[in-house]
Design a protein around this motif. Structure first.
Motif, PDB file in Angstrom:
ATOM      1  N   GLY A 112     -68.434  44.154   8.301  1.00  0.00           N
ATOM      2  CA  GLY A 112     -67.095  43.736   7.907  1.00  0.00           C
ATOM      3  C   GLY A 112     -67.047  43.108   6.522  1.00  0.00           C
ATOM      4  N   SER A 113     -65.843  42.954   6.011  1.00  0.00           N
ATOM      5  CA  SER A 113     -65.647  42.442   4.649  1.00  0.00           C
ATOM      6  C   SER A 113     -65.787  40.928   4.561  1.00  0.00           C
ATOM      7  CB  SER A 113     -64.271  42.856   4.135  1.00  0.00           C
ATOM      8  OG  SER A 113     -63.255  42.279   4.933  1.00  0.00           O
ATOM      9  N   MET A 114     -65.727  40.226   5.708  1.00  0.00           N
ATOM     10  CA  MET A 114     -65.781  38.770   5.683  1.00  0.00           C
ATOM     11  C   MET A 114     -67.210  38.249   5.560  1.00  0.00           C
ATOM     12  SD  MET A 114     -62.844  37.757   8.444  1.00  0.00           S
ATOM     13  CE  MET A 114     -62.881  36.023   8.022  1.00  0.00           C
ATOM     14  N   VAL A 115     -68.190  39.133   5.731  1.00  0.00           N
ATOM     15  CA  VAL A 115     -69.591  38.738   5.586  1.00  0.00           C
ATOM     16  C   VAL A 115     -70.031  39.096   4.172  1.00  0.00           C
ATOM     17  CG1 VAL A 115     -71.932  39.004   6.466  1.00  0.00           C
ATOM     18  CG2 VAL A 115     -69.998  39.176   8.023  1.00  0.00           C
ATOM     19  N   SER A 116     -69.985  38.117   3.286  1.00  0.00           N
ATOM     20  CA  SER A 116     -70.285  38.386   1.880  1.00  0.00           C
ATOM     21  C   SER A 116     -71.761  38.216   1.552  1.00  0.00           C
ATOM     22  CB  SER A 116     -69.459  37.453   0.976  1.00  0.00           C
ATOM     23  OG  SER A 116     -69.735  36.104   1.278  1.00  0.00           O
ATOM     24  N   PRO A 160     -65.817  55.041   4.485  1.00  0.00           N
ATOM     25  CA  PRO A 160     -64.672  55.451   5.312  1.00  0.00           C
ATOM     26  C   PRO A 160     -65.043  55.391   6.788  1.00  0.00           C
ATOM     27  CG  PRO A 160     -65.736  57.390   4.409  1.00  0.00           C
ATOM     28  CD  PRO A 160     -66.467  56.207   3.839  1.00  0.00           C
ATOM     29  N   GLN A 161     -65.037  54.195   7.333  1.00  0.00           N
ATOM     30  CA  GLN A 161     -65.547  53.967   8.687  1.00  0.00           C
ATOM     31  C   GLN A 161     -64.867  54.853   9.724  1.00  0.00           C
ATOM     32  OE1 GLN A 161     -66.508  49.866   9.951  1.00  0.00           O
ATOM     33  NE2 GLN A 161     -65.052  50.193  11.612  1.00  0.00           N
ATOM     34  N   HIS A 162     -63.552  54.950   9.628  1.00  0.00           N
ATOM     35  CA  HIS A 162     -62.789  55.747  10.594  1.00  0.00           C
ATOM     36  C   HIS A 162     -63.291  57.193  10.619  1.00  0.00           C
ATOM     37  CE1 HIS A 162     -59.195  57.068  12.838  1.00  0.00           C
ATOM     38  NE2 HIS A 162     -59.257  58.134  12.061  1.00  0.00           N
ATOM     39  N   ASP A 163     -63.432  57.790   9.442  1.00  0.00           N
ATOM     40  CA  ASP A 163     -63.862  59.193   9.357  1.00  0.00           C
ATOM     41  C   ASP A 163     -65.310  59.367   9.801  1.00  0.00           C
ATOM     42  OD1 ASP A 163     -61.378  59.788   8.374  1.00  0.00           O
ATOM     43  OD2 ASP A 163     -61.989  59.813   6.282  1.00  0.00           O
ATOM     44  N   LEU A 164     -66.169  58.439   9.405  1.00  0.00           N
ATOM     45  CA  LEU A 164     -67.587  58.563   9.751  1.00  0.00           C
ATOM     46  C   LEU A 164     -67.825  58.437  11.245  1.00  0.00           C
ATOM     47  CD1 LEU A 164     -69.190  56.524   6.826  1.00  0.00           C
ATOM     48  CD2 LEU A 164     -69.294  59.009   7.163  1.00  0.00           C
ATOM     49  N   LEU A 165     -67.140  57.503  11.886  1.00  0.00           N
ATOM     50  CA  LEU A 165     -67.328  57.334  13.333  1.00  0.00           C
ATOM     51  C   LEU A 165     -66.801  58.531  14.116  1.00  0.00           C
ATOM     52  CD1 LEU A 165     -66.515  53.542  13.815  1.00  0.00           C
ATOM     53  CD2 LEU A 165     -68.748  54.654  13.817  1.00  0.00           C
ATOM     54  N   ALA A 166     -65.854  59.242  13.536  1.00  0.00           N
ATOM     55  CA  ALA A 166     -65.302  60.425  14.202  1.00  0.00           C
ATOM     56  C   ALA A 166     -66.154  61.680  13.954  1.00  0.00           C
ATOM     57  CB  ALA A 166     -63.875  60.676  13.736  1.00  0.00           C
ATOM     58  N   HIS A 167     -67.140  61.573  13.069  1.00  0.00           N
ATOM     59  CA  HIS A 167     -67.947  62.743  12.719  1.00  0.00           C
ATOM     60  C   HIS A 167     -68.973  63.033  13.817  1.00  0.00           C
ATOM     61  CE1 HIS A 167     -70.407  65.553  10.432  1.00  0.00           C
ATOM     62  NE2 HIS A 167     -69.442  65.581   9.524  1.00  0.00           N
ATOM     63  N   PRO A 168     -69.154  64.282  14.178  1.00  0.00           N
ATOM     64  CA  PRO A 168     -70.086  64.632  15.264  1.00  0.00           C
ATOM     65  C   PRO A 168     -71.551  64.323  14.961  1.00  0.00           C
ATOM     66  CG  PRO A 168     -69.253  66.612  14.165  1.00  0.00           C
ATOM     67  CD  PRO A 168     -68.424  65.472  13.675  1.00  0.00           C
ATOM     68  N   LYS A 169     -71.886  64.070  13.699  1.00  0.00           N
ATOM     69  CA  LYS A 169     -73.274  63.755  13.353  1.00  0.00           C
ATOM     70  C   LYS A 169     -73.589  62.262  13.427  1.00  0.00           C
ATOM     71  CE  LYS A 169     -75.097  67.575  10.636  1.00  0.00           C
ATOM     72  NZ  LYS A 169     -75.906  67.911   9.456  1.00  0.00           N
ATOM     73  N   THR A 170     -72.598  61.456  13.752  1.00  0.00           N
ATOM     74  CA  THR A 170     -72.830  60.011  13.843  1.00  0.00           C
ATOM     75  C   THR A 170     -73.499  59.690  15.177  1.00  0.00           C
ATOM     76  OG1 THR A 170     -70.951  59.509  12.411  1.00  0.00           O
ATOM     77  CG2 THR A 170     -71.761  57.735  13.809  1.00  0.00           C
ATOM     78  N   ARG A 171     -74.668  59.060  15.107  1.00  0.00           N
ATOM     79  CA  ARG A 171     -75.475  58.792  16.306  1.00  0.00           C
ATOM     80  C   ARG A 171     -75.354  57.356  16.809  1.00  0.00           C
ATOM     81  NH1 ARG A 171     -75.208  63.541  15.973  1.00  0.00           N
ATOM     82  NH2 ARG A 171     -76.907  64.990  15.482  1.00  0.00           N
ATOM     83  N   ALA A 172     -75.020  56.410  15.901  1.00  0.00           N
ATOM     84  CA  ALA A 172     -74.918  55.009  16.309  1.00  0.00           C
ATOM     85  C   ALA A 172     -74.098  54.236  15.287  1.00  0.00           C
ATOM     86  CB  ALA A 172     -76.295  54.382  16.458  1.00  0.00           C
ATOM     87  N   PHE A 173     -73.574  53.102  15.728  1.00  0.00           N
ATOM     88  CA  PHE A 173     -72.736  52.236  14.901  1.00  0.00           C
ATOM     89  C   PHE A 173     -73.254  50.808  15.040  1.00  0.00           C
ATOM     90  CE2 PHE A 173     -68.225  50.229  14.630  1.00  0.00           C
ATOM     91  CZ  PHE A 173     -68.403  49.910  13.287  1.00  0.00           C
ATOM     92  N   ILE A 174     -73.740  50.236  13.938  1.00  0.00           N
ATOM     93  CA  ILE A 174     -74.166  48.835  13.924  1.00  0.00           C
ATOM     94  C   ILE A 174     -72.989  48.026  13.401  1.00  0.00           C
ATOM     95  CG2 ILE A 174     -75.850  47.163  13.095  1.00  0.00           C
ATOM     96  CD1 ILE A 174     -77.755  49.504  12.543  1.00  0.00           C
ATOM     97  N   THR A 175     -72.504  47.091  14.201  1.00  0.00           N
ATOM     98  CA  THR A 175     -71.252  46.405  13.880  1.00  0.00           C
ATOM     99  C   THR A 175     -71.297  44.939  14.275  1.00  0.00           C
ATOM    100  OG1 THR A 175     -68.880  46.314  14.424  1.00  0.00           O
ATOM    101  CG2 THR A 175     -70.342  47.244  16.081  1.00  0.00           C
ATOM    102  N   HIS A 176     -70.427  44.141  13.664  1.00  0.00           N
ATOM    103  CA  HIS A 176     -70.308  42.726  14.013  1.00  0.00           C
ATOM    104  C   HIS A 176     -69.464  42.523  15.268  1.00  0.00           C
ATOM    105  CE1 HIS A 176     -66.849  43.871  11.726  1.00  0.00           C
ATOM    106  NE2 HIS A 176     -66.259  42.705  11.810  1.00  0.00           N
ATOM    107  N   GLY A 177     -68.816  43.581  15.722  1.00  0.00           N
ATOM    108  CA  GLY A 177     -68.059  43.485  16.966  1.00  0.00           C
ATOM    109  C   GLY A 177     -66.600  43.137  16.803  1.00  0.00           C
ATOM    110  N   GLY A 178     -66.046  43.387  15.616  1.00  0.00           N
ATOM    111  CA  GLY A 178     -64.609  43.194  15.434  1.00  0.00           C
ATOM    112  C   GLY A 178     -63.826  44.149  16.319  1.00  0.00           C
ATOM    113  N   SER A 179     -62.638  43.740  16.717  1.00  0.00           N
ATOM    114  CA  SER A 179     -61.852  44.518  17.684  1.00  0.00           C
ATOM    115  C   SER A 179     -61.592  45.948  17.234  1.00  0.00           C
ATOM    116  CB  SER A 179     -60.517  43.817  17.961  1.00  0.00           C
ATOM    117  OG  SER A 179     -60.730  42.549  18.537  1.00  0.00           O
ATOM    118  N   HIS A 180     -61.199  46.130  15.988  1.00  0.00           N
ATOM    119  CA  HIS A 180     -60.858  47.475  15.510  1.00  0.00           C
ATOM    120  C   HIS A 180     -62.084  48.384  15.482  1.00  0.00           C
ATOM    121  CE1 HIS A 180     -56.718  46.605  14.593  1.00  0.00           C
ATOM    122  NE2 HIS A 180     -57.068  45.540  13.902  1.00  0.00           N
TER     123      HIS A 180
END
Length: 237
Positions: A112-116, A160-180
């Protein structure tokens, strides 16, 4: 029709953003406009003015759906740079990276953008772990480059998180756990490694893990081995 002839009440945002030729949406960050931009996968340049627009802009940027400018301080160069970053030339760059990932695919990593800032010791541990998987890792990271950065990791200031997560080649998402981000991961059936930091992220991570959609790590205590083990588990299991 020139721009002087177009008033706000004559612009149909829903029609213009849903059109396949729409490349970008410059907006103040109002809730309705942001919602339409996200739903239509149109990247945004946000110039928030007041109220919830500031928070909306942070959320949009944190999910990789746009970039935010300070409308009082921005220069012509700032606007131009932001526009070029979110339009097709940037997306083409990501598309090339994804296509080159081969059968192993990619991992999307954004806190996320809040982690500088991430302490260099922690960034080094993360980099070491990311090098243990065969996937190409797109890591949204803006600080000093870790000295041990592996070849399979690409550092980017925006993605472009939205597009990348929708791509069939995406195997995993490392995230801070924000709702969106969690919502996008679940909707696109992308398994997650969650590193919650504050607020509702802790509860989000628990819910994701309880439904078998990911694994949670303590970002303060996790080791390189912990990250590597969790990442391999969600990709391979």
């Amino acid at each position: 029709m020139n721009i002087e002839e177009i008033s706000n009440d004559k612009v149909d945002h829903r029609m213009s953003q849903a059109h396949p030729k729409t490349r970008v949406f410059i907006t103040h960050g109002g809730s309705h406009g942001v919602y339409e931009g996200i739903c239509n996968a149109v990247p945004m340049v946000l110039m928030p003015l007041f109220g919830d627009q500031m928070d909306n802009a942070k959320r949009v940027e944190s999910r990789g759906a746009g970039l935010t400018l300070n409308i009082l301080e921005m220069t012509s160069k700032d606007i131009s740079t932001a526009l070029k970053a979110v339009i097709n030339d940037k997306k083409s760059e990501f598309e090339a990276i994804v296509n080159a990932s081969g059968e192993h695919g990619i991992v999307v990593f954004s806190l996320g953008s809040m982690v500088s800032e991430i302490p260099m010791k922690k960034a080094t541990e993360i980099a070491d772990a990311l090098g243990s998987v065969p996937q190409t890792v797109l890591w949204r990271y803006t600080r000093e480059v870790p000295p041990n950065l592996p070849k399979n990791v690409k550092l980017v200031k925006w993605l472009p998180q939205h597009d990348l997560l929708a791509h069939p080649k995406t195997r995993a998402f490392i995230t801070h756990g924000g709702s969106h981000g969690v919502y996008e991961g679940i909707c696109n059936a992308v398994p997650m490694v969650l590193m919650p930091l504050f607020g509702d992220q802790m509860d989000n991570a628990k819910r994701v893990e309880s439904r078998g959609a990911g694994l949670t790590l303590n970002i303060l205590e996790m080791t390189s081995k912990d990250i590597s083990t969790a990442l391999k588990a969600v990709i391979n299991d």
